[in-house]
Design an enzyme around this catalytic site. Structure first.
Site, PDB file in Angstrom:
ATOM      1  N   THR A   1      41.283  50.260  38.734  1.00 15.76           N
ATOM      2  CA  THR A   1      42.647  50.645  39.101  1.00 15.76           C
ATOM      3  C   THR A   1      42.685  51.262  40.489  1.00 15.76           C
ATOM      4  O   THR A   1      43.766  51.521  41.011  1.00 15.76           O
ATOM      5  CB  THR A   1      43.208  51.657  38.084  1.00 15.76           C
ATOM      6  OG1 THR A   1      42.304  52.781  38.000  1.00 15.76           O
ATOM      7  CG2 THR A   1      43.338  51.025  36.713  1.00 15.76           C
TER       8      THR A   1
ATOM      9  N   LYS B   1      43.834  43.044  32.900  1.00 19.56           N
ATOM     10  CA  LYS B   1      42.482  42.856  33.439  1.00 19.56           C
ATOM     11  C   LYS B   1      41.471  42.610  32.322  1.00 19.56           C
ATOM     12  O   LYS B   1      40.629  41.714  32.417  1.00 19.56           O
ATOM     13  CB  LYS B   1      42.093  44.078  34.286  1.00 19.56           C
ATOM     14  CG  LYS B   1      42.963  44.272  35.534  1.00 19.56           C
ATOM     15  CD  LYS B   1      42.465  45.388  36.416  1.00 19.56           C
ATOM     16  CE  LYS B   1      42.668  46.760  35.792  1.00 19.56           C
ATOM     17  NZ  LYS B   1      44.095  47.104  35.605  1.00 19.56           N
ATOM     18  N   THR B   2      41.544  43.409  31.266  1.00 16.45           N
ATOM     19  CA  THR B   2      40.631  43.211  30.139  1.00 16.45           C
ATOM     20  C   THR B   2      40.880  41.866  29.467  1.00 16.45           C
ATOM     21  O   THR B   2      39.939  41.160  29.081  1.00 16.45           O
ATOM     22  CB  THR B   2      40.791  44.350  29.118  1.00 16.45           C
ATOM     23  OG1 THR B   2      40.523  45.600  29.754  1.00 16.45           O
ATOM     24  CG2 THR B   2      39.841  44.172  27.948  1.00 16.45           C
TER      25      THR B   2
ATOM     26  N   ASP C   1      34.731  47.916  32.789  1.00 11.94           N
ATOM     27  CA  ASP C   1      36.050  48.475  33.062  1.00 11.94           C
ATOM     28  C   ASP C   1      35.902  49.754  33.889  1.00 11.94           C
ATOM     29  O   ASP C   1      34.913  50.476  33.749  1.00 11.94           O
ATOM     30  CB  ASP C   1      36.762  48.781  31.742  1.00 11.94           C
ATOM     31  CG  ASP C   1      38.260  48.963  31.924  1.00 11.94           C
ATOM     32  OD1 ASP C   1      38.777  48.645  33.009  1.00 11.94           O
ATOM     33  OD2 ASP C   1      38.911  49.429  30.970  1.00 11.94           O
TER      34      ASP C   1
ATOM     35  N   ARG D   1      51.490  45.784  28.611  1.00 12.94           N
ATOM     36  CA  ARG D   1      50.999  46.662  27.549  1.00 12.94           C
ATOM     37  C   ARG D   1      52.115  47.563  27.046  1.00 12.94           C
ATOM     38  O   ARG D   1      52.271  47.776  25.839  1.00 12.94           O
ATOM     39  CB  ARG D   1      49.833  47.511  28.063  1.00 12.94           C
ATOM     40  CG  ARG D   1      49.261  48.450  27.000  1.00 12.94           C
ATOM     41  CD  ARG D   1      48.138  49.297  27.575  1.00 12.94           C
ATOM     42  NE  ARG D   1      46.992  48.475  27.945  1.00 12.94           N
ATOM     43  CZ  ARG D   1      46.011  48.894  28.734  1.00 12.94           C
ATOM     44  NH1 ARG D   1      46.066  50.097  29.277  1.00 12.94           N
ATOM     45  NH2 ARG D   1      44.991  48.098  29.004  1.00 12.94           N
TER      46      ARG D   1
END
Length: 350
Positions: free
Chosen positions: A164, A70-71, A115, A223
């Site tokens: 999330t 997402k980032t 975020d 990640r």
């Protein structure tokens, strides 16, 4: 044996010392972003349209589990629009004044990335409604009967929100996003593409079988895949291994207590307690947390989601139970048919 906590390897929050490396491994363009085909295609249309119209892109909401990009997508949006990027987080915006200070300093076309946007305070959320829709905010000066409202016009900007837990966002806030994309977990094949790109940037020599071994232990999360790849690199350097194959990758990840399914020490402790102490369950969450020596929140938010997704654990109104697959994964023999862990007790449960 490394003393690094295995949960830092499979956790979804990057450690401080890892952020620089992870930033270097992030793709810089939408064409380089692996996976999420539908979201990428839809987002590409939104960005191309805004560039043709020569205006700021619609506000974008990205939802999904942590660690899926997402980032990275927020950074790509800013890069594709040739616009500056401002990064903040929901927990950092606890007062309407905090948000007003950020919004008032934005420039034309700037991308604002928030975020964990669902963790903003309610007053800040209500201010954001007008900022997103009308590109203005009202600043309240003074208190009580003497308070006055000063309207502040804002330049057109693009808000990119990441969450999330999309269900915690109020409806009025969700409705103000022009595009909503939900990111899904990656397949092993997609993770192998991510790993190949990262291995090239890290100057690693990894075989196809090595990539397969790392990807299957990465919980479907890029990640985590990149983090495990770096730990395999460390192991290979120390042991003077030039080429990382399946055996090397397996030995390295076994050292960090990440097994063939991506389970770590905590995951296996939860399953082992269920199977050996309570014959598969059901067991209450607090009891289970005491057995594995962790807080209930840690068990519920760190271990359970992946165990449930892999079909190793089920949650019922009576408590947590281990499935037959969990027994087999631990190398144990499940109880006879009709035992506490059989599907008959939980197949129809929500």
């Amino acid at each position: 044996m490394s003393t690094e906590d295995p949960r830092e390897l499979i956790g979804t929050a990057p450690a401080a010392e890892e952020k620089a490396l992870e930033g270097a491994l992030r793709p810089k363009a939408l064409d380089d972003f692996v996976g999420q085909q539908k979201v990428r295609h839809q987002l590409s249309l939104v960005l191309q349209s805004s560039k043709l119209r020569e205006t700021a892109a619609d506000h974008v909401l990205l939802s999904g589990p942590p660690g899926l990009g997402k980032t990275t997508l927020a950074m790509i949006i800013a890069a594709e629009m040739s616009a500056p990027l401002r990064i903040t987080s929901g927990p950092a915006i606890q007062h309407a004044g905090d948000l007003a200070a950020i919004l008032s300093s934005l420039t034309e076309g700037e991308v604002l990335f928030i975020d964990e946007i669902h963790r903003m305070s309610r007053p800040a959320e209500e201010m954001l409604y007008m900022a997103m829709e009308d590109f203005r905010v009202d600043i309240i000066v003074g208190k009580g009967a003497g308070a006055t409202s000063i309207p502040l016009e804002l330049p057109r900007f693009t808000l990119v929100g990441a969450t999330t837990r999309a269900g915690l966002l109020p409806g009025p806030l969700r409705d103000r996003f022009g595009f909503t994309g939900h990111l899904e977990y990656y397949t092993p094949e997609e993770l192998q593409q991510v790993l190949r790109r990262s291995a090239g940037m890290l100057d690693m020599n990894v075989t196809t079988e090595g990539f397969v071994e790392i990807s299957t232990r990465s919980r479907g999360t890029p990640r985590i895949a990149n983090r495990l790849l770096r730990r395999v690199r460390d192991w290979a350097l120390v042991h003077e291994v030039d080429e990382v194959d399946r055996t090397t990758a397996a030995q390295a990840l076994d050292t960090y207590e990440v097994d063939a399914l991506g389970l770590d020490r905590l995951d296996r402790a939860v399953l082992h307690a269920l199977c050996t102490k309570f014959n598969g369950g059901p067991v209450g969450l607090s009891t289970l947390a005491i057995l594995v020596g962790e807080e209930t929140e840690t068990v519920e938010t760190v271990a359970e989601p992946y165990l449930v997704r892999e079909g190793l654990l089920a949650r019922t109104p009576r408590g947590r139970i281990a499935t037959t697959a969990a027994w087999h994964h631990l190398g144990l023999t499940p109880p006879d048919e009709g035992g506490a862990n059989t599907p008959a007790l939980w197949a129809n449960e929500p």
